[in-house]
Scaffold this motif. Sequence first.
Motif, PDB file in Angstrom:
ATOM      1  N   LYS A  10     -12.744   1.825   2.051  1.00  0.00           N
ATOM      2  CA  LYS A  10     -11.652   1.141   1.349  1.00  0.00           C
ATOM      3  C   LYS A  10     -12.201   0.208   0.291  1.00  0.00           C
ATOM      4  O   LYS A  10     -13.263  -0.396   0.469  1.00  0.00           O
TER       5      LYS A  10
ATOM      6  N   SER B  64     -10.298  -3.740   3.854  1.00  0.00           N
ATOM      7  CA  SER B  64      -9.054  -4.447   4.178  1.00  0.00           C
ATOM      8  C   SER B  64      -9.360  -5.755   4.870  1.00  0.00           C
ATOM      9  O   SER B  64      -8.507  -6.618   4.977  1.00  0.00           O
ATOM     10  N   SER B  65     -10.612  -5.935   5.323  1.00  0.00           N
ATOM     11  CA  SER B  65     -10.949  -7.209   5.952  1.00  0.00           C
ATOM     12  C   SER B  65     -11.418  -8.248   4.927  1.00  0.00           C
ATOM     13  O   SER B  65     -11.600  -9.408   5.261  1.00  0.00           O
ATOM     14  N   SER B  66     -11.600  -7.840   3.663  1.00  0.00           N
ATOM     15  CA  SER B  66     -12.073  -8.829   2.687  1.00  0.00           C
ATOM     16  C   SER B  66     -10.949  -9.786   2.331  1.00  0.00           C
ATOM     17  O   SER B  66      -9.770  -9.443   2.440  1.00  0.00           O
ATOM     18  N   PRO B  67     -11.325 -10.990   1.943  1.00  0.00           N
ATOM     19  CA  PRO B  67     -10.296 -11.995   1.657  1.00  0.00           C
ATOM     20  C   PRO B  67      -9.413 -11.576   0.480  1.00  0.00           C
ATOM     21  O   PRO B  67      -9.793 -10.724  -0.331  1.00  0.00           O
ATOM     22  N   GLN B  68      -8.247 -12.205   0.422  1.00  0.00           N
ATOM     23  CA  GLN B  68      -7.255 -11.822  -0.585  1.00  0.00           C
ATOM     24  C   GLN B  68      -7.789 -11.943  -2.007  1.00  0.00           C
ATOM     25  O   GLN B  68      -7.461 -11.143  -2.873  1.00  0.00           O
TER      26      GLN B  68
ATOM     27  N   ILE C  89      -3.271   3.962  -9.874  1.00  0.00           N
ATOM     28  CA  ILE C  89      -3.310   4.407  -8.475  1.00  0.00           C
ATOM     29  C   ILE C  89      -4.312   5.552  -8.346  1.00  0.00           C
ATOM     30  O   ILE C  89      -5.112   5.597  -7.400  1.00  0.00           O
TER      31      ILE C  89
ATOM     32  N   ASP D 268      -7.866   4.124  -8.498  1.00  0.00           N
ATOM     33  CA  ASP D 268      -8.174   3.456  -7.237  1.00  0.00           C
ATOM     34  C   ASP D 268      -8.503   4.495  -6.168  1.00  0.00           C
ATOM     35  O   ASP D 268      -9.494   4.389  -5.454  1.00  0.00           O
ATOM     36  N   GLN D 269      -7.671   5.533  -6.089  1.00  0.00           N
ATOM     37  CA  GLN D 269      -7.904   6.574  -5.089  1.00  0.00           C
ATOM     38  C   GLN D 269      -9.184   7.340  -5.392  1.00  0.00           C
ATOM     39  O   GLN D 269      -9.903   7.737  -4.483  1.00  0.00           O
TER      40      GLN D 269
ATOM     41  N   HIS E  37      -9.277  -8.828  -3.248  1.00  0.00           N
ATOM     42  CA  HIS E  37      -8.272  -7.835  -3.629  1.00  0.00           C
ATOM     43  C   HIS E  37      -7.742  -8.143  -5.027  1.00  0.00           C
ATOM     44  O   HIS E  37      -7.490  -7.248  -5.821  1.00  0.00           O
TER      45      HIS E  37
ATOM     46  N   GLU F 125      -0.477 -11.024 -10.588  1.00  0.00           N
ATOM     47  CA  GLU F 125       0.601 -11.999 -10.750  1.00  0.00           C
ATOM     48  C   GLU F 125       0.396 -12.749 -12.059  1.00  0.00           C
ATOM     49  O   GLU F 125      -0.333 -13.726 -12.130  1.00  0.00           O
TER      50      GLU F 125
END
Lengths: 241, 295
Positions: B122, B126-130, B87, B90-91, B133, B219
Amino acid sequence: MKRLLLASALALSASAALAQDVVRIGTEGAYPPYNFLDDSGEIAGFERELGDEMCRRAQLTCEWVTNEWDSIIPNLVSGNYDVIMAGMSITDERDEVIDFTQNYYPPTASAYAAPSAEADIQGGVVSAQAATIQAAHVATTGATLQEYATPEETVAAVRNGEADAVFADYDFLAPIVANSGGELQFVGDRVPLGGGIGAGVRESDTALRDQLDAAIQAMKDDGSVNELLAKWFPGETVPSF
Amino acid sequence: MCADPSTLSDALWFLCYLTTGKHLGFYASFGTVLLLLLVTAPAALLLGFGGAMLARSRVAPLSWIGKAYILLVRGIPDIVFFLFFVIALDQGFEYLRHRLLCPDWDQPVRQGNDFVVCDIAKLPLSSSPQWMHEVYGFFLAVLTFAIVFGAFAGNVLFGAMRAVPRGQMETAEAYGMTHRQAFWRVLVPQMWVYALPGLSNLWMVLIKASPLLFLLGVEDIVYWARDLGGSKTPQFTDFPHGDWRMWYFLFLLVFYLAFTRVSEIVLDRLMRRFTHGQAVAGGEAQRKAAMAGPA
């Protein structure tokens, strides 16, 4: 002049970006009927349908992601997603860290389920999911609290005898008890806990919270929340507003 | 055929069950784990090699950096790395981008509990596809694994470099090689035989540490095994079943055992190669065996 043009161009592109802003919704994906993964691996459930409708009304593009329950709040405040819809009850402790919309699921009861009606829910071992209002409640009773990371494990603990009873949302346990073929049954009185379930957002995201709040209010007003509740939580006591 | 599984015979039921979208995700996650190992192992080795080289540097500050890296990272509990460091990393990335991309931003980045950077800072947007991410999450995982295992590898390589007999380096210098030439031509080729036992241990530990991916939000096979194995009630699936976690985890056990066994075989071969012609007990045995055999 050139700079002014550039600035206005930037401002334009910024507002254009805002219009198609993507709101990421984090959920656990392991708490049917609220949220779970269906057979194709997609997030489904009451909150998925309600959330999609909420986003449609608020004119937001929403993307669903799964996250461990344990770290679901830290990942929200650090900005990995923007909203939590994970069967999270509105409590004072959580409200200090994040903000909630109004509830989209009314305050309801939690319940004990056990293999036999004689299970000792006041003095025995009771399983609950870690960092939930149910775990906090069990800790205040005389029972020994056994915490698990996922809802599934709390039920499995009772099935394999590690715990005498499981304490969880009534509506989570209801389909499990109904399908257990008499292996599990509800024990004792139901316990009203929490202020209902709401969507969690960062405290600094007041605009988003108001937007979602308005959408939920509209859905309550025209009865679509009640419709969804009736669809996903059938049974003797259908929660409704 | 799979539309109504409750009418199917057992074999067909299982055929349908094992090919649901969820199961395909489970199978794909094996690829994720293997990819992680394949990317992380060289990355960690590279970091470790760099750390070891720094630690043996004759320039004191460089040597301190190398030694501090090895000592600190080895000493910090893994769980801290996998829960807190990621975390923070990432930050850190987002904060750097925030300073670069949004110099006019007037609000604080830390607002109470919240970490707020401007939208274009970011990572990923946040608009990029999953999938972006997910790739980013995977990248963070590789970086974290590489840093942690790099420190251990650094320690192993540092020791291995010192284990090469001093006479070898002296001879190289007597032939007029510079320090750098002697390092690359004499020391590095000979150190592997000393490093390999330690490195092979690390590889085994790395294989078994891969379920930590799950902590990082990737996952992985453990995530899917837990989800698929959990009991399913008929309202929420076409394939209701009881608690099957034991079978799924048994499958994982077989996978890990097979994987570590294959690794052992490969590492044994590597060891034989590295020992060849070396002035160590293994190399001497190889030489004798070769002499005793038919010429």
